[in-house]
Design a protein around this motif. Structure first.
Motif, PDB file in Angstrom:
ATOM      1  N   ASP A  56       0.868  -1.164   0.000  1.00  0.00           N
ATOM      2  CA  ASP A  56       0.000   0.000   0.000  1.00  0.00           C
ATOM      3  C   ASP A  56       0.911   1.221   0.000  1.00  0.00           C
ATOM      4  OD1 ASP A  56      -2.146  -1.689   0.205  1.00  0.00           O
ATOM      5  OD2 ASP A  56      -2.547  -1.291   2.313  1.00  0.00           O
ATOM      6  N   SER A  57       0.866   2.006  -1.071  1.00  0.00           N
ATOM      7  CA  SER A  57       1.841   3.084  -1.215  1.00  0.00           C
ATOM      8  C   SER A  57       1.389   4.057  -2.286  1.00  0.00           C
ATOM      9  CB  SER A  57       3.210   2.502  -1.599  1.00  0.00           C
ATOM     10  OG  SER A  57       3.136   1.825  -2.845  1.00  0.00           O
ATOM     11  N   LYS A  58       2.227   5.043  -2.549  1.00  0.00           N
ATOM     12  CA  LYS A  58       2.069   5.899  -3.714  1.00  0.00           C
ATOM     13  C   LYS A  58       3.236   5.621  -4.651  1.00  0.00           C
ATOM     14  CE  LYS A  58      -0.448   9.780  -1.643  1.00  0.00           C
ATOM     15  NZ  LYS A  58      -0.411  11.239  -1.350  1.00  0.00           N
ATOM     16  N   GLN A  59       2.947   5.528  -5.956  1.00  0.00           N
ATOM     17  CA  GLN A  59       3.982   5.209  -6.929  1.00  0.00           C
ATOM     18  C   GLN A  59       3.849   6.091  -8.152  1.00  0.00           C
ATOM     19  OE1 GLN A  59       3.959   1.025  -7.939  1.00  0.00           O
ATOM     20  NE2 GLN A  59       5.437   0.601  -6.338  1.00  0.00           N
ATOM     21  N   LEU A  60       4.959   6.227  -8.858  1.00  0.00           N
ATOM     22  CA  LEU A  60       4.910   6.911 -10.142  1.00  0.00           C
ATOM     23  C   LEU A  60       4.247   6.012 -11.174  1.00  0.00           C
ATOM     24  CD1 LEU A  60       8.280   8.837 -10.654  1.00  0.00           C
ATOM     25  CD2 LEU A  60       5.965   9.786 -10.768  1.00  0.00           C
ATOM     26  N   PHE A  61       3.368   6.601 -11.945  1.00  0.00           N
ATOM     27  CA  PHE A  61       2.636   5.887 -12.991  1.00  0.00           C
ATOM     28  C   PHE A  61       2.904   6.616 -14.307  1.00  0.00           C
ATOM     29  CE2 PHE A  61      -1.390   5.469 -15.438  1.00  0.00           C
ATOM     30  CZ  PHE A  61      -1.417   4.092 -15.579  1.00  0.00           C
ATOM     31  N   PHE A  62       3.296   5.855 -15.340  1.00  0.00           N
ATOM     32  CA  PHE A  62       3.716   6.437 -16.615  1.00  0.00           C
ATOM     33  C   PHE A  62       2.694   6.130 -17.708  1.00  0.00           C
ATOM     34  CE2 PHE A  62       7.415   5.300 -14.107  1.00  0.00           C
ATOM     35  CZ  PHE A  62       8.139   6.480 -14.087  1.00  0.00           C
ATOM     36  N   THR A  63       2.411   7.112 -18.526  1.00  0.00           N
ATOM     37  CA  THR A  63       1.569   6.886 -19.693  1.00  0.00           C
ATOM     38  C   THR A  63       2.449   6.893 -20.937  1.00  0.00           C
ATOM     39  OG1 THR A  63       1.115   9.252 -19.915  1.00  0.00           O
ATOM     40  CG2 THR A  63      -0.444   7.956 -18.632  1.00  0.00           C
ATOM     41  N   ASP A  64       1.978   6.259 -21.992  1.00  0.00           N
ATOM     42  CA  ASP A  64       2.749   6.234 -23.228  1.00  0.00           C
ATOM     43  C   ASP A  64       2.294   7.333 -24.184  1.00  0.00           C
ATOM     44  OD1 ASP A  64       0.320   5.059 -23.611  1.00  0.00           O
ATOM     45  OD2 ASP A  64       1.050   3.384 -24.812  1.00  0.00           O
ATOM     46  N   THR A  65       1.346   8.169 -23.739  1.00  0.00           N
ATOM     47  CA  THR A  65       0.919   9.335 -24.507  1.00  0.00           C
ATOM     48  C   THR A  65       0.755  10.492 -23.543  1.00  0.00           C
ATOM     49  OG1 THR A  65      -1.399   8.693 -24.251  1.00  0.00           O
ATOM     50  CG2 THR A  65      -0.288   8.014 -26.291  1.00  0.00           C
ATOM     51  N   ALA A  66       1.037  11.706 -23.992  1.00  0.00           N
ATOM     52  CA  ALA A  66       0.957  12.868 -23.110  1.00  0.00           C
ATOM     53  C   ALA A  66      -0.189  13.794 -23.462  1.00  0.00           C
ATOM     54  CB  ALA A  66       2.275  13.653 -23.151  1.00  0.00           C
ATOM     55  N   ARG A  67      -0.611  13.810 -24.724  1.00  0.00           N
ATOM     56  CA  ARG A  67      -1.634  14.758 -25.161  1.00  0.00           C
ATOM     57  C   ARG A  67      -2.939  14.027 -25.471  1.00  0.00           C
ATOM     58  NH1 ARG A  67       2.906  16.029 -27.957  1.00  0.00           N
ATOM     59  NH2 ARG A  67       2.111  15.105 -29.882  1.00  0.00           N
ATOM     60  N   GLN A  68      -4.042  14.731 -25.282  1.00  0.00           N
ATOM     61  CA  GLN A  68      -5.355  14.144 -25.530  1.00  0.00           C
ATOM     62  C   GLN A  68      -5.475  13.629 -26.960  1.00  0.00           C
ATOM     63  OE1 GLN A  68      -7.675  13.909 -23.050  1.00  0.00           O
ATOM     64  NE2 GLN A  68      -8.901  12.630 -24.421  1.00  0.00           N
ATOM     65  N   SER A  69      -4.853  14.308 -27.903  1.00  0.00           N
ATOM     66  CA  SER A  69      -4.950  13.910 -29.308  1.00  0.00           C
ATOM     67  C   SER A  69      -4.282  12.570 -29.581  1.00  0.00           C
ATOM     68  CB  SER A  69      -4.318  14.983 -30.195  1.00  0.00           C
ATOM     69  OG  SER A  69      -2.946  15.146 -29.874  1.00  0.00           O
ATOM     70  N   GLN A  70      -3.430  12.098 -28.646  1.00  0.00           N
ATOM     71  CA  GLN A  70      -2.716  10.840 -28.842  1.00  0.00           C
ATOM     72  C   GLN A  70      -3.437   9.656 -28.201  1.00  0.00           C
ATOM     73  OE1 GLN A  70       0.922  12.279 -26.907  1.00  0.00           O
ATOM     74  NE2 GLN A  70       1.996  12.109 -28.852  1.00  0.00           N
ATOM     75  N   ARG A  71      -4.602   9.871 -27.613  1.00  0.00           N
ATOM     76  CA  ARG A  71      -5.197   8.857 -26.757  1.00  0.00           C
ATOM     77  C   ARG A  71      -6.220   7.977 -27.455  1.00  0.00           C
ATOM     78  NH1 ARG A  71      -5.366  13.013 -21.710  1.00  0.00           N
ATOM     79  NH2 ARG A  71      -3.190  12.715 -21.109  1.00  0.00           N
ATOM     80  N   SER A  72      -6.149   7.855 -28.754  1.00  0.00           N
ATOM     81  CA  SER A  72      -7.108   7.036 -29.475  1.00  0.00           C
ATOM     82  C   SER A  72      -6.951   5.551 -29.156  1.00  0.00           C
ATOM     83  CB  SER A  72      -6.952   7.253 -30.990  1.00  0.00           C
ATOM     84  OG  SER A  72      -5.645   6.912 -31.404  1.00  0.00           O
ATOM     85  N   SER A  73      -5.787   5.148 -28.660  1.00  0.00           N
ATOM     86  CA  SER A  73      -5.527   3.735 -28.357  1.00  0.00           C
ATOM     87  C   SER A  73      -5.901   3.371 -26.926  1.00  0.00           C
ATOM     88  CB  SER A  73      -4.043   3.416 -28.574  1.00  0.00           C
ATOM     89  OG  SER A  73      -3.238   4.164 -27.671  1.00  0.00           O
ATOM     90  N   ASN A  74      -6.633   4.253 -26.218  1.00  0.00           N
ATOM     91  CA  ASN A  74      -7.031   4.023 -24.831  1.00  0.00           C
ATOM     92  C   ASN A  74      -5.840   3.875 -23.893  1.00  0.00           C
ATOM     93  OD1 ASN A  74      -9.846   4.049 -25.345  1.00  0.00           O
ATOM     94  ND2 ASN A  74      -9.730   1.939 -26.058  1.00  0.00           N
ATOM     95  N   GLU A  75      -4.683   4.367 -24.321  1.00  0.00           N
ATOM     96  CA  GLU A  75      -3.479   4.345 -23.483  1.00  0.00           C
ATOM     97  C   GLU A  75      -3.193   2.933 -22.963  1.00  0.00           C
ATOM     98  OE1 GLU A  75      -2.983   7.891 -20.862  1.00  0.00           O
ATOM     99  OE2 GLU A  75      -5.026   8.355 -21.501  1.00  0.00           O
ATOM    100  N   TRP A  76      -3.212   1.965 -23.871  1.00  0.00           N
ATOM    101  CA  TRP A  76      -2.978   0.578 -23.488  1.00  0.00           C
ATOM    102  C   TRP A  76      -1.611   0.375 -22.840  1.00  0.00           C
ATOM    103  CZ3 TRP A  76      -7.322  -1.831 -23.372  1.00  0.00           C
ATOM    104  CH2 TRP A  76      -8.303  -1.647 -24.348  1.00  0.00           C
ATOM    105  N   GLY A  77      -0.639   1.236 -23.137  1.00  0.00           N
ATOM    106  CA  GLY A  77       0.714   1.017 -22.651  1.00  0.00           C
ATOM    107  C   GLY A  77       1.045   1.694 -21.339  1.00  0.00           C
ATOM    108  N   ALA A  78       0.072   2.298 -20.651  1.00  0.00           N
ATOM    109  CA  ALA A  78       0.347   2.954 -19.375  1.00  0.00           C
ATOM    110  C   ALA A  78       0.821   1.916 -18.352  1.00  0.00           C
ATOM    111  CB  ALA A  78      -0.896   3.675 -18.876  1.00  0.00           C
ATOM    112  N   SER A  79       1.809   2.305 -17.525  1.00  0.00           N
ATOM    113  CA  SER A  79       2.454   1.314 -16.664  1.00  0.00           C
ATOM    114  C   SER A  79       3.183   1.982 -15.505  1.00  0.00           C
ATOM    115  CB  SER A  79       3.455   0.502 -17.493  1.00  0.00           C
ATOM    116  OG  SER A  79       4.205  -0.381 -16.679  1.00  0.00           O
ATOM    117  N   MET A  80       3.484   1.201 -14.488  1.00  0.00           N
ATOM    118  CA  MET A  80       4.372   1.664 -13.423  1.00  0.00           C
ATOM    119  C   MET A  80       5.824   1.332 -13.746  1.00  0.00           C
ATOM    120  SD  MET A  80       2.359   1.343  -9.813  1.00  0.00           S
ATOM    121  CE  MET A  80       2.061  -0.418  -9.848  1.00  0.00           C
TER     122      MET A  80
END
Length: 314
Positions: free
Chosen positions: A167-191
């Motif tokens: 139970d903690s707080k962690q950095l979470f990374f997305t593979d897209t930064a802008r709304q215009s890039q999010r057509s793939s539902n950000e499948w690659g977001a990860s810790m």
């Protein structure tokens, strides 16, 4: 990627390397070579690190649960009380598997395991669902899905949180930064920061992480009830974080989960992937540690868990 369960320890497979593998062996070097012994050392080191974290070392600043996370506190009653069947989704994304579960007539894929564990499709009304998704960009969509399925009488709980070692707080990374890039539902977001671009501003944020072992013990293992043990299917699709998560929590998984649908991401460490994504991350024993964990699970006579390759199912 393959979700294979090794029939023997990965450092005893007796194979001779051809091309450089994910683990770092070289062409023409036999399995008993120094290179393979280095793989074994890396795997043990990585397993030791995850076990140390699981023993209580915080990964980030501790968090105080409240609001929507209050049902997960140790003092709260288990969410699974009264559930004969439970679907646990780690990496819910936009909730596609909830539709697979509760609308089988619309989603015929992936039904074989659900039918086997949960019984006839017309009886899915007694399946409780618990999902974790840390990406805030999916929260509104998921809350609509929860309202839809609870309105039909299903017990569904979705939490805007990741599943981690503690139970903690962690950095979470997305593979897209802008709304215009999010057509793939950000499948690659990860810790796991597996792409070089994830180090840039706008690609990361802190999220709440729920310790998987603690969660399984609170919800399944340490629950006192006269009712039979709930049968559980769990999906783990956490975009590379499985190399940390599964070695740390496998014993609790073996005590509580009947079927684990696992998606591996070995490709993140391949030369082809690194060239394509400009990634800097290397294996560092992750793949060997996961192989060793899956081997231990298969050899443990008390482990109730069958591991399925989610990549092949998709």
């Amino acid at each position: 990627m393959s979700g294979r369960i090794p029939s023997q320890p990965p450092w005893q497979n007796g194979k001779t390397g051809g091309k450089r593998s994910h683990g770092g062996t070289r062409a023409g070097v036999p399995a008993t070579s120094l290179a393979l012994k280095q793989r074994q050392t890396l795997a043990r080191s990585f397993l030791a690190a995850t076990q140390l974290s699981a023993a209580g070392k915080p990964e980030e600043a501790p968090w105080l649960p409240g609001g929507g996370l209050s049902p997960l506190t140790p003092s709260a009653p288990p969410l699974t009380l009264g559930c004969r069947h439970v679907y646990l989704d780690m990496g819910l994304n936009i909730g596609s598997k909830l539709r697979v579960l509760y609308e089988p007539e619309r989603e015929r894929r992936w039904q074989k395991t659900f039918d086997e564990v949960f019984g006839p499709r017309k009886a899915r009304g007694d399946v409780c669902a618990i999902g974790f998704e840390p990406n805030p960009n999916h929260t509104r969509h998921l809350m609509r899905a929860v309202a839809q399925y609870t309105g039909r009488g299903h017990r569904v709980h979705v939490f805007q949180a990741a599943v981690g070692v503690n139970d903690s707080k962690q950095l979470f990374f997305t593979d897209t930064a802008r709304q215009s890039q999010r057509s793939s539902n950000e499948w690659g977001a990860s810790m796991l920061m597996y792409k070089a671009v994830m180090a840039q501003p706008g690609y990361s944020q802190f999220v709440i992480s729920i310790g998987l072992e603690q969660f399984l013990r609170r919800q399944f293992i340490n629950v006192s009830t006269a009712a039979p043990r709930a049968r559980v299917i769990a999906k783990m699709d956490v975009e590379g974080y499985e190399y940390t998560l599964l070695p740390a929590a496998w014993r609790a998984i073996c005590q509580s989960i009947d079927v684990l649908q696992l998606e591996r991401h070995d490709r993140f460490f391949s030369a082809q992937w690194q060239k394509k994504t400009s990634a800097w991350m290397h294996d560092e024993g992750r793949v060997a540690a996961l192989d060793a964990t899956l081997y231990e699970m298969k050899q443990d006579p008390n482990c109730i868990t069958r591991v399925e390759d989610l990549g092949k199912m998709e």
